[in-house]
Design an enzyme around this catalytic site. Sequence first.
Site, PDB file in Angstrom:
ATOM      1  CG  ASP A   1       5.225 -11.927   7.792  1.00 32.30           C
ATOM      2  OD1 ASP A   1       5.635 -10.921   7.197  1.00 32.30           O
ATOM      3  OD2 ASP A   1       4.084 -12.432   7.587  1.00 32.30           O
TER       4      ASP A   1
ATOM      5  CG  ASN B   1       8.508  -6.179  -0.621  1.00 26.33           C
ATOM      6  OD1 ASN B   1       9.327  -6.503  -1.476  1.00 26.33           O
ATOM      7  ND2 ASN B   1       7.888  -7.078   0.138  1.00 26.33           N
TER       8      ASN B   1
ATOM      9  N   GLY C   1       5.114  -4.746  -4.179  1.00 27.34           N
ATOM     10  CA  GLY C   1       4.156  -5.500  -3.373  1.00 27.34           C
ATOM     11  C   GLY C   1       4.058  -5.055  -1.930  1.00 27.34           C
ATOM     12  CD  GLN C   2       5.690  -0.138   1.582  1.00 27.49           C
ATOM     13  OE1 GLN C   2       6.162   0.492   0.627  1.00 27.49           O
ATOM     14  NE2 GLN C   2       5.754   0.298   2.830  1.00 27.49           N
TER      15      GLN C   2
ATOM     16  CG  HIS D   1       7.785  -3.902   6.694  1.00 25.46           C
ATOM     17  ND1 HIS D   1       6.911  -2.943   6.262  1.00 25.46           N
ATOM     18  CD2 HIS D   1       7.617  -4.961   5.871  1.00 25.46           C
ATOM     19  CE1 HIS D   1       6.233  -3.394   5.223  1.00 25.46           C
ATOM     20  NE2 HIS D   1       6.649  -4.623   4.952  1.00 25.46           N
ATOM     21  CG  LEU D   2      15.413  -5.515   6.837  1.00 22.78           C
ATOM     22  CD1 LEU D   2      15.721  -5.158   5.401  1.00 22.78           C
ATOM     23  CD2 LEU D   2      16.597  -5.128   7.730  1.00 22.78           C
ATOM     24  CG  HIS D   3       9.944  -8.785   4.437  1.00 22.18           C
ATOM     25  ND1 HIS D   3       8.783  -9.506   4.674  1.00 22.18           N
ATOM     26  CD2 HIS D   3       9.535  -7.619   3.874  1.00 22.18           C
ATOM     27  CE1 HIS D   3       7.736  -8.807   4.271  1.00 22.18           C
ATOM     28  NE2 HIS D   3       8.163  -7.653   3.773  1.00 22.18           N
TER      29      HIS D   3
HETATM   30  P1  5GP Z   1       4.991  -6.040   2.733  1.00 18.80           P
HETATM   31  O1  5GP Z   1       4.162  -6.814   1.749  1.00 18.80           O
HETATM   32  O2  5GP Z   1       4.367  -4.710   3.062  1.00 18.80           O
HETATM   33  O3  5GP Z   1       6.437  -5.938   2.378  1.00 18.80           O
HETATM   34  O4  5GP Z   1       4.985  -6.922   4.052  1.00 18.80           O
HETATM   35  C1  5GP Z   1       4.004  -6.852   5.029  1.00 18.80           C
HETATM   36  C2  5GP Z   1       4.133  -8.101   5.859  1.00 18.80           C
HETATM   37  O5  5GP Z   1       3.416  -7.928   7.055  1.00 18.80           O
HETATM   38  C3  5GP Z   1       3.567  -9.354   5.179  1.00 18.80           C
HETATM   39  O6  5GP Z   1       4.588 -10.337   5.045  1.00 18.80           O
HETATM   40  C4  5GP Z   1       2.453  -9.796   6.118  1.00 18.80           C
HETATM   41  O7  5GP Z   1       2.348 -11.202   6.245  1.00 18.80           O
HETATM   42  C5  5GP Z   1       2.850  -9.140   7.431  1.00 18.80           C
HETATM   43  N1  5GP Z   1       1.738  -8.828   8.300  1.00 18.80           N
HETATM   44  C6  5GP Z   1       0.566  -8.235   7.940  1.00 18.80           C
HETATM   45  N2  5GP Z   1      -0.228  -8.076   9.013  1.00 18.80           N
HETATM   46  C7  5GP Z   1       0.470  -8.571  10.076  1.00 18.80           C
HETATM   47  C8  5GP Z   1       0.166  -8.675  11.466  1.00 18.80           C
HETATM   48  O8  5GP Z   1      -0.898  -8.270  11.954  1.00 18.80           O
HETATM   49  N3  5GP Z   1       1.101  -9.246  12.266  1.00 18.80           N
HETATM   50  C9  5GP Z   1       2.303  -9.696  11.769  1.00 18.80           C
HETATM   51  N4  5GP Z   1       3.148 -10.254  12.647  1.00 18.80           N
HETATM   52  N5  5GP Z   1       2.621  -9.605  10.460  1.00 18.80           N
HETATM   53  C10 5GP Z   1       1.710  -9.036   9.630  1.00 18.80           C
END
Ligand code: 5GP
Length: 121
Positions: free
Chosen positions: A39, A94, A100-101, A107-109
């Site tokens: 991330d 998310n 908070g998506q 995607h899986l964190h």
């Molecule tokens: P969400 O909030 O949708 O569950 O998670 C999206 C994640 O993508 C966030 O943790 C954010 O930091 C990450 N992210 C957003 N843009 C980029 C990017 O350009 N490269 C990488 N490696 N991560 C990203």
Amino acid sequence: MTARRGGDVAEACLFCRIVAKGIPAKIVAETDDCIAFRDVNPQAPVHILVVPRAHVPSLNQVTDWMIVGKLAQVATDLARREGIAEKGYRLVINTNADAGQTVFHLHLHLLGGRKMGWPPG
Ligand code: 5GP
Ligand code: ZN
């Protein structure tokens, strides 16, 4: 849920562009169906995103549920490789606004390397 490579979705979607290696990312694992990369704004010492190669916006649009197991398998293998499997880690997906998506490619964190609180904020 097949990505339309070169089509509108693949061009507009950030994670499709990372999958296509059109924009750089620190890739840590690749399988036939998934890729995993660090991330850009890590929330823990280990913060990796595992995504399907095929575009699907969120869990709400999944039709091939095997992909969710494959994401979890890659994440669990990475937790072992990153040395956090025994101490513990968290897997988070998310989904939509209340969760908070922000990126609408499933995607899986994988989060770990520090003690985490519960409930999440
Ligand atoms: P969400 O909030 O949708 O569950 O998670 C999206 C994640 O993508 C966030 O943790 C954010 O930091 C990450 N992210 C957003 N843009 C980029 C990017 O350009 N490269 C990488 N490696 N991560 C990203
Ligand atoms: Zn996408």
